[in-house]
Design a protein around this motif. Structure first.
Motif, mmCIF file in Angstrom:
data_model
loop_
_atom_site.group_PDB
_atom_site.id
_atom_site.type_symbol
_atom_site.label_atom_id
_atom_site.label_comp_id
_atom_site.label_asym_id
_atom_site.label_seq_id
_atom_site.Cartn_x
_atom_site.Cartn_y
_atom_site.Cartn_z
ATOM 1 N N LEU A 188 0.826 -1.210 0.000
ATOM 2 C CA LEU A 188 0.000 0.000 0.000
ATOM 3 C C LEU A 188 0.859 1.259 0.000
ATOM 4 C CD1 LEU A 188 -2.870 -0.959 2.469
ATOM 5 C CD2 LEU A 188 -3.101 -0.462 0.036
ATOM 6 N N ALA A 189 1.948 1.247 0.764
ATOM 7 C CA ALA A 189 2.828 2.416 0.796
ATOM 8 C C ALA A 189 3.459 2.664 -0.568
ATOM 9 C CB ALA A 189 3.911 2.228 1.862
ATOM 10 N N ALA A 190 3.950 1.604 -1.204
ATOM 11 C CA ALA A 190 4.547 1.758 -2.534
ATOM 12 C C ALA A 190 3.508 2.196 -3.558
ATOM 13 C CB ALA A 190 5.195 0.443 -2.963
ATOM 14 N N LEU A 191 2.299 1.654 -3.436
ATOM 15 C CA LEU A 191 1.232 2.011 -4.373
ATOM 16 C C LEU A 191 0.831 3.478 -4.224
ATOM 17 C CD1 LEU A 191 -0.410 0.537 -6.525
ATOM 18 C CD2 LEU A 191 -2.132 0.067 -4.802
ATOM 19 N N LEU A 192 0.646 3.921 -2.989
ATOM 20 C CA LEU A 192 0.279 5.322 -2.758
ATOM 21 C C LEU A 192 1.400 6.273 -3.177
ATOM 22 C CD1 LEU A 192 -1.552 5.031 0.670
ATOM 23 C CD2 LEU A 192 -2.560 5.768 -1.491
ATOM 24 N N VAL A 238 6.823 -3.588 -7.462
ATOM 25 C CA VAL A 238 6.866 -5.052 -7.515
ATOM 26 C C VAL A 238 8.026 -5.592 -6.679
ATOM 27 C CG1 VAL A 238 7.217 -7.033 -9.032
ATOM 28 C CG2 VAL A 238 5.724 -5.177 -9.759
ATOM 29 N N VAL A 239 9.198 -4.970 -6.806
ATOM 30 C CA VAL A 239 10.367 -5.446 -6.059
ATOM 31 C C VAL A 239 10.144 -5.320 -4.552
ATOM 32 C CG1 VAL A 239 12.788 -4.947 -5.550
ATOM 33 C CG2 VAL A 239 12.008 -5.038 -7.922
ATOM 34 N N LEU A 240 9.612 -4.191 -4.110
ATOM 35 C CA LEU A 240 9.376 -4.004 -2.684
ATOM 36 C C LEU A 240 8.342 -4.999 -2.152
ATOM 37 C CD1 LEU A 240 9.357 -0.106 -2.425
ATOM 38 C CD2 LEU A 240 11.048 -1.669 -1.441
ATOM 39 N N THR A 241 7.285 -5.236 -2.922
ATOM 40 C CA THR A 241 6.261 -6.183 -2.476
ATOM 41 C C THR A 241 6.820 -7.598 -2.390
ATOM 42 O OG1 THR A 241 4.537 -4.805 -3.507
ATOM 43 C CG2 THR A 241 3.949 -7.061 -2.948
ATOM 44 N N LEU A 242 7.608 -7.991 -3.395
ATOM 45 C CA LEU A 242 8.220 -9.322 -3.358
ATOM 46 C C LEU A 242 9.216 -9.447 -2.201
ATOM 47 C CD1 LEU A 242 8.804 -10.014 -7.164
ATOM 48 C CD2 LEU A 242 7.049 -10.986 -5.679
ATOM 49 N N ALA A 301 -0.721 2.933 -11.932
ATOM 50 C CA ALA A 301 0.328 2.460 -11.033
ATOM 51 C C ALA A 301 0.587 0.965 -11.201
ATOM 52 C CB ALA A 301 -0.047 2.773 -9.587
ATOM 53 N N VAL A 302 -0.480 0.176 -11.349
ATOM 54 C CA VAL A 302 -0.306 -1.275 -11.440
ATOM 55 C C VAL A 302 -0.170 -1.766 -12.870
ATOM 56 C CG1 VAL A 302 -1.554 -1.643 -9.280
ATOM 57 C CG2 VAL A 302 -2.813 -1.695 -11.437
ATOM 58 N N ALA A 303 -0.520 -0.940 -13.861
ATOM 59 C CA ALA A 303 -0.437 -1.339 -15.272
ATOM 60 C C ALA A 303 0.126 -0.181 -16.090
ATOM 61 C CB ALA A 303 -1.817 -1.750 -15.792
ATOM 62 N N PRO A 304 1.456 0.019 -16.048
ATOM 63 C CA PRO A 304 2.037 1.160 -16.771
ATOM 64 C C PRO A 304 1.878 1.079 -18.279
ATOM 65 C CG PRO A 304 3.748 -0.310 -15.946
ATOM 66 C CD PRO A 304 2.464 -0.782 -15.342
ATOM 67 N N PHE A 305 1.513 -0.083 -18.791
ATOM 68 C CA PHE A 305 1.293 -0.238 -20.226
ATOM 69 C C PHE A 305 -0.110 0.192 -20.652
ATOM 70 C CE2 PHE A 305 0.646 -4.138 -17.848
ATOM 71 C CZ PHE A 305 -0.674 -4.411 -18.110
ATOM 72 N N ALA A 306 -0.965 0.503 -19.707
ATOM 73 C CA ALA A 306 -2.346 0.858 -20.029
ATOM 74 C C ALA A 306 -2.410 2.202 -20.745
ATOM 75 C CB ALA A 306 -3.191 0.901 -18.764
ATOM 76 N N SER A 307 -3.430 2.365 -21.553
ATOM 77 C CA SER A 307 -3.614 3.599 -22.321
ATOM 78 C C SER A 307 -4.501 4.590 -21.580
ATOM 79 C CB SER A 307 -4.227 3.267 -23.686
ATOM 80 O OG SER A 307 -5.490 2.629 -23.530
ATOM 81 N N VAL A 308 -4.536 4.481 -20.255
ATOM 82 C CA VAL A 308 -5.378 5.348 -19.435
ATOM 83 C C VAL A 308 -4.633 6.649 -19.155
ATOM 84 C CG1 VAL A 308 -6.574 5.556 -17.225
ATOM 85 C CG2 VAL A 308 -6.508 3.365 -18.413
ATOM 86 N N GLY A 309 -5.327 7.769 -19.282
ATOM 87 C CA GLY A 309 -4.724 9.061 -18.981
ATOM 88 C C GLY A 309 -4.543 9.260 -17.492
ATOM 89 N N ASN A 310 -3.854 10.340 -17.124
ATOM 90 C CA ASN A 310 -3.605 10.589 -15.707
ATOM 91 C C ASN A 310 -4.847 11.181 -15.037
ATOM 92 O OD1 ASN A 310 -3.616 13.272 -16.500
ATOM 93 N ND2 ASN A 310 -1.397 13.504 -16.386
#
Length: 317
Positions: free
Chosen positions: A37-41, A66-70, A180-189
Motif C-alpha cells: 500500500l505504501a509503494a502504491l500510494l 513489484v520489487v518491494l512487495t516481493l 500504477a499497477v499497469a504502466p502499459f495501459a492507455s489510461v490518462g492521468n
C-alpha cells in the motif's frame, strides 16, 4: 520412557506453536500489505504531483513497487514460515525465557523419543514436574502480539488513506491506481477526467480524412495533440480553441489525408487524456493478374497467357 503420557506436556506446547504460526501469518500479511500500500500510494502521488510522467518513469515506479512487495513477502512470510520447528525447539525457547524451568520440558520430550534406560521413578518424577511446568504456561503471555501491532496500525492508516481517496475523488483515484499497477495501459492521468474525445478510436481507409474533436473542461487556452506513429516517431501539434460553452472548450484536429495508423492523446498543461488508436486500412489493390490471348487466325499468333500488369496490349479485333 515411552510409557509416560506426554499429552500433559505436548498439548500446551502445541498450543503455543499454533499461536506462533498464527501470529507469523498475521504479521507477515500485515507487513506485506503495508509495504504494498505504501509503494502504491507513493506511485500514485508521484503520478499526480509530477504529471505528466514519462512512460520510462512509470515503468521504473512499477518495478520498484513489484520489487518491494516481493521483498516484503520473502522477508516477512516465506522466511519465517519456511521452517518447521518441533515441540523440543519450542520447549527450549520457553526454557530460555524461564530459567526456572531448568530444561525439564525439553529433557522429558527428548527422553520420550529416545529412551535410554534409567530409574523409572526418577523419570516419572521428572515428567510430573515438567507437566506442572507446562500447566502454568499461558500462550497469550508467552507469545505476545506486539510485532503484529507494529504493522497493524500502519496498514490501517494506509488503507484509510486509500478509502478517502476513492471516496472523495473516485474517478481520479481509479485512473491513478490503474496507471500504477499497469504502466502499459492507455489510461490518462488524473487530469483525464476533464477530457471528452469524439470519436475516440477510429478506423479509416487510406486517403480518407480524419477529424477528431476534444472537449476540455478547464481553463481556456491551447491544447496539444500528441501522435505516436507506428514507425516510432512522435509528432506534437498545438490546436487553437474553437467554440466554448460554459467551462468547456472545443478543439478540432483535422487530418486531410490519412496514410498510416497512429496512437494519439491530448495534453493541456499537466493533464493528459486517454490514449486512442487511429487504424488506417490500405485501399484494395490488384497485386497480380494474368491475361489470356486468343488472337485472330490472320495474325498467325498462337494463344498465350501473359502478365496483365501494369497494362494489357494486344492486336485489335
Amino acid at each position: 520412557m515411552n510409557h509416560l503420557p506426554p499429552d500433559r506436556i505436548t498439548r500446551p506446547l502445541a498450543t503455543i506453536l499454533r499461536r506462533v504460526r498464527r501470529l507469523q501469518w498475521a504479521r507477515g500479511l500485515l507487513a506485506v500489505a503495508t509495504i504494498a500500500l505504501a509503494a502504491l500510494l507513493a506511485t500514485m502521488a508521484a503520478d499526480f504531483f509530477l504529471a505528466p510522467l514519462p512512460a520510462a518513469v512509470r515503468w521504473a515506479l512499477w518495478s520498484a513497487f513489484v520489487v518491494l512487495t516481493l521483498w516484503g513477502a520473502l522477508t516477512f512470510l516465506w522466511r519465517p514460515l519456511s521452517g518447521h520447528p518441533g515441540l523440543v525447539r519450542v520447549a527450549r525457547w520457553l526454557e530460555g525465557k524461564h530459567p526456572e524451568l531448568q530444561e525439564r520440558l525439553s529433557t522429558v520430550l527428548e527422553l520420550a523419543d529416545n529412551p535410554q534406560g534409567g530409574s523409572e521413578s526418577l523419570l516419572a518424577e521428572l515428567a510430573a514436574a515438567a507437566g506442572a511446568d507446562a500447566d502454568g504456561l499461558d500462550p497469550a503471555v508467552e507469545v505476545r502480539n506486539r510485532k503484529v501491532k507494529t504493522w497493524l496500525w500502519p496498514a490501517i492508516a494506509l488503507l484509510v488513506a486509500m478509502v478517502v481517496l476513492f471516496t472523495g475523488w473516485p474517478r481520479e483515484a481509479g485512473r491513478l491506481l490503474v496507471r500504477a499497477v499497469a504502466p502499459f495501459a492507455s489510461v490518462g492521468n488524473a487530469g483525464a477526467v476533464a477530457f471528452r474525445i469524439v470519436p475516440g478510436d477510429i478506423e479509416a481507409m487510406e486517403g480518407d480524412a480524419v477529424s477528431i474533436q476534444a472537449f476540455y473542461d478547464g481553463p481556456p487556452g491551447r491544447l496539444v495533440i500528441v501522435c505516436s506513429l507506428d514507425d516510432g516517431r512522435t509528432l506534437r501539434e498545438e490546436l487553437a480553441p474553437g467554440g466554448r460553452s460554459g467551462s468547456t472548450t472545443e478543439f478540432t484536429y483535422h487530418l486531410p489525408v490519412a496514410r498510416h495508423g497512429f496512437r494519439y492523446h491530448f495534453e493541456a498543461g499537466r493533464s493528459q487524456s486517454d490514449s486512442h488508436r487511429v487504424t488506417v486500412w490500405p485501399l484494395p489493390r490488384l497485386g497480380h493478374a494474368t491475361a489470356s490471348y486468343a488472337c485472330p487466325a490472320c495474325t498467325g499468333l498462337a494463344p498465350a497467357r501473359r502478365d496483365a500488369l501494369p497494362e494489357v496490349k494486344a492486336v485489335a479485333g
